[in-house]
Scaffold this active site. Structure first.
Site, mmCIF file in Angstrom:
data_model
loop_
_atom_site.group_PDB
_atom_site.id
_atom_site.type_symbol
_atom_site.label_atom_id
_atom_site.label_comp_id
_atom_site.label_asym_id
_atom_site.label_seq_id
_atom_site.Cartn_x
_atom_site.Cartn_y
_atom_site.Cartn_z
ATOM 1 N N HIS A 106 -13.340 7.512 32.638
ATOM 2 C CA HIS A 106 -12.142 8.362 32.686
ATOM 3 C C HIS A 106 -11.079 7.767 33.609
ATOM 4 C CE1 HIS A 106 -10.196 12.249 31.902
ATOM 5 N NE2 HIS A 106 -9.764 12.182 33.153
ATOM 6 N N TYR B 174 10.050 20.313 21.686
ATOM 7 C CA TYR B 174 10.771 19.037 21.696
ATOM 8 C C TYR B 174 9.787 17.875 21.553
ATOM 9 C CZ TYR B 174 13.688 15.210 23.416
ATOM 10 O OH TYR B 174 14.366 14.026 23.540
ATOM 11 N N LYS C 171 -9.797 17.126 23.596
ATOM 12 C CA LYS C 171 -10.036 18.087 24.678
ATOM 13 C C LYS C 171 -9.060 19.249 24.600
ATOM 14 C CE LYS C 171 -10.232 18.461 29.715
ATOM 15 N NZ LYS C 171 -10.124 17.740 31.016
#
Length: 202
Positions: free
Chosen positions: A127, A163, A65
């Protein structure tokens, strides 16, 4: 679903009279936090390091997505699910080939319709298992960055994104091993084991 709802869901899933592939797909969703299309379009070539102690599922950016490659650590329970799926799919390139057609993959509605047939219409969605996992892992004080990365949520802050490029893979593997053990304990009705599961948060 909340944590207390999972035992009944697993009991219902064990009684499901539809395709075995569908049951395995729902279990795989629960163990990996993947979205429906990320799962059903999976190809066997995406599984790497199968014969090592640290196998992964490398999902290309084109299917995600957020359009960023996603790496899923494969836990032992996930490996067992994949072995069963391979027995069903045979030589097909897809993990979830269509059962009714000679080509293509499992319908995008198969998993949600199975949830409806299990009696969870308006109570659960495919979901929604992502939210269930996130809630339980946060409640057990796992690092939120690991959880978000496993959910394939992209960091919008550029500094943090740089990071996070390390993917937290070793830490996420430990977290997902814990999660798979948690789900197996619930599925097997051995919830007493859950309190003894050691949380590794570093």
């Amino acid at each position: 679903l909340k944590a207390q709802d999972l035992p009944n869901f697993f009991e219902a899933l064990a009684q499901y009279d539809g395709e075995r592939q569908t049951v395995l797909g729902l279990k795989l969703i629960m163990h990996t936090f993947l979205r429906t299309n990320e799962l059903r379009l999976g190809r066997w070539e995406e599984i790497e390091d199968w014969d090592t102690s640290t196998p992964i599922w490398r999902i290309p950016a084109s299917r995600m997505k957020m359009r960023a490659e996603h790496i899923v650590p494969i836990t032992e329970p996930v490996r067992e699910i994949l072995v069963q799926l391979k027995e069903i799919s045979g030589s097909n390139e897809f993990m979830f080939p269509s059962i009714t057609k000679r080509t293509g993959v499992m319908s995008e509605n198969t998993l949600i319709f199975a949830i409806y047939r299990l009696g969870y219409h308006s109570k659960a969605t495919v979901h929604g298992f992502r939210g269930t996992a996130s809630t339980i892992l946060n409640e057990h004080q796992f690092n939120s960055d690991w959880i978000e990365r496993q959910l394939a949520h992209v960091e919008r802050n550029e500094v943090r994104a740089a990071y996070n490029s390390a993917l937290y893979l070793p830490q996420r593997r430990n977290m997902m091993e814990w999660w798979s053990a948690y789900l197996n304990s619930v599925e097997n009705g051995d919830t007493a084991k859950i309190s003894h599961l050691r949380v590794v948060n570093n």
